[in-house]
Write an enzyme that holds these catalytic residues in place. Sequence first.
Site, PDB file in Angstrom:
ATOM      1  N   GLY A 198      -1.357  -1.881 -15.826  1.00 30.57           N
ATOM      2  CA  GLY A 198      -1.564  -1.390 -17.186  1.00 30.57           C
ATOM      3  C   GLY A 198      -2.832  -1.968 -17.780  1.00 30.57           C
ATOM      4  O   GLY A 198      -3.791  -2.251 -17.060  1.00 30.57           O
ATOM      5  N   ASN A 199      -2.834  -2.173 -19.078  1.00 30.87           N
ATOM      6  CA  ASN A 199      -4.046  -2.667 -19.739  1.00 30.87           C
ATOM      7  C   ASN A 199      -4.030  -4.185 -19.909  1.00 30.87           C
ATOM      8  O   ASN A 199      -3.009  -4.839 -19.751  1.00 30.87           O
ATOM      9  CB  ASN A 199      -4.234  -1.969 -21.099  1.00 30.87           C
ATOM     10  CG  ASN A 199      -3.108  -2.272 -22.082  1.00 30.87           C
ATOM     11  OD1 ASN A 199      -2.816  -3.419 -22.387  1.00 30.87           O
ATOM     12  ND2 ASN A 199      -2.466  -1.210 -22.589  1.00 30.87           N
ATOM     13  N   GLY A 203      -1.210  -7.084 -20.217  1.00 31.03           N
ATOM     14  CA  GLY A 203      -1.292  -8.008 -19.096  1.00 31.03           C
ATOM     15  C   GLY A 203      -1.208  -9.452 -19.551  1.00 31.03           C
ATOM     16  O   GLY A 203      -0.573 -10.298 -18.895  1.00 31.03           O
ATOM     17  N   GLU A 220      -2.586  -5.546 -12.187  1.00 32.71           N
ATOM     18  CA  GLU A 220      -3.497  -4.449 -11.859  1.00 32.71           C
ATOM     19  C   GLU A 220      -3.922  -3.830 -13.183  1.00 32.71           C
ATOM     20  O   GLU A 220      -3.203  -3.014 -13.760  1.00 32.71           O
ATOM     21  CB  GLU A 220      -2.794  -3.422 -10.960  1.00 32.71           C
ATOM     22  CG  GLU A 220      -2.326  -3.974  -9.621  1.00 32.71           C
ATOM     23  CD  GLU A 220      -3.471  -4.370  -8.711  1.00 32.71           C
ATOM     24  OE1 GLU A 220      -4.616  -3.927  -8.968  1.00 32.71           O
ATOM     25  OE2 GLU A 220      -3.238  -5.115  -7.746  1.00 32.71           O
ATOM     26  N   CYS A 254      -7.143   4.625 -13.572  1.00 35.58           N
ATOM     27  CA  CYS A 254      -7.672   3.292 -13.874  1.00 35.58           C
ATOM     28  C   CYS A 254      -9.025   3.041 -13.220  1.00 35.58           C
ATOM     29  O   CYS A 254      -9.801   2.218 -13.707  1.00 35.58           O
ATOM     30  CB  CYS A 254      -6.681   2.219 -13.455  1.00 35.58           C
ATOM     31  SG  CYS A 254      -6.259   2.228 -11.698  1.00 35.58           S
TER      32      CYS A 254
END
Length: 466
Positions: A198-199, A203, A220, A254
């Site tokens: 995710g972002n 994170g 990630e 992404c």
Amino acid sequence: MTMQLDPHTDIASISGTVKILRNTFNSRITRPLAWRRTQLQNMINMLENNEAELLEALKVDLGKPMAEGFITDLAFVTGEIKLMLKNLTKWNSTEKVPTPLVAMPAKSVLIPEPLGVVCIIAPWNYPVQLLLVPAAGAIAAGNTVIMKPSEVSPTVSGVLARLVPQYLDTTAVALIEGGVPETTELLAQKFDHIFYTGNGKIGRVVMAAAAVNLTPVTLELGGKSPVIIDKSANIEVAARRVAWGKWLNAGQTCVAPDYVLVDSSVEAKFVNALRTSITDFYGANPHTSDSYGRIVSPRHFDRLVSLMTGGTPIIGGESAAADRYVAPTVLGNVNLNAPIMQEEIFGPLLPIISVKDTNEAIEFITSRDHPLALYIFAENSSVVNEVLERTTAGGVTVNGTLLHLTSPHLPFGGIGESGMGGYHGKSGVRIFQHMKPVLKRGTKIDPKITYPPYTARKLKLFRKVL
């Protein structure tokens, strides 16, 4: 199929679910390779038997074309799992390693062990792939797994919530649905590894929660993945490959090209070639194309429309809130201080920035956070080597986009702000294992020279052999 608006799991049940998974792991049910093989094959069966329903769910949530959904969300997963099945014994076997002279006589090995209970938190953009590929790796390593799909892709979440218990061992694999409250409760549990995609903002939340129990994490994340177009590039091919990588899934990838740094001497040619590629891919009106997706939610649609003000549309620029359509858009006259150049775009907007040469492009990239991906188009190998030498990114594709992440032999992941840890292929199993180091000594020979008292003669010998 209609969209499921509010998928959720009873928060009060989450701790109990994790406890069940913990008990299952402690019972060693997941240790035999036969059990792991059965679960992995069942996961393939789940995807193949329910392909039509999953593709329809992807279309409902993301407007994802059938071919695109099949390639990126279903076939990608089954390909990864088949590789795990092929190598399951090998990747879970004890590895012999050298033993130093000081420890002789002895033998040294690394024994792969599962970590325990693993938590997988997935995003909405590739909601099947980014949930099931890490989950499959965790299962192949012998762990129990709790999966959390994104509530932003609720139809896919609902389908998976129904299918997973039908195909996988419910005492070892669980799936919870929901948003912030459910995820918060999930992160309050003790896990042996957390894998989050995710972002960066979330994170940090995940990492802070993991720190309470010293739980290792794989993050990630994303970032602004740049493209460099050198003057030596094959412009037509570069434009076609950038267009494909950018507007796949309507830019909601992404590792999608986030912006382009193009040599000023080929800028006009490159923009014209992009225009041609867009028309070739999606027709004169992409809004009517069955090969072009939609933005996942009204909130993300509004965000992208707002970001568009950071430049001037030279291709596209149209949008329609009714079906969350944002056209493939190329922006010129980009304000480098505008939000579009400060945050990850995650949509079909492509800023074009003219540079005098590749050196200026490299300096631009290195002045910013390390990106998740970097793309360099050049026929001049010296230019390619210079970019590789002077820049840092999670991964790189030369004369292409996205494809470095398709190789199971290239760990996929970020660095710095774009994440930590890599997976896919063997790395996607290894990340959920502890390689336990074991040194085995015999007792028939026991050199006394290693024991006190330490004499001058012993020290002289030590200097020779150590």
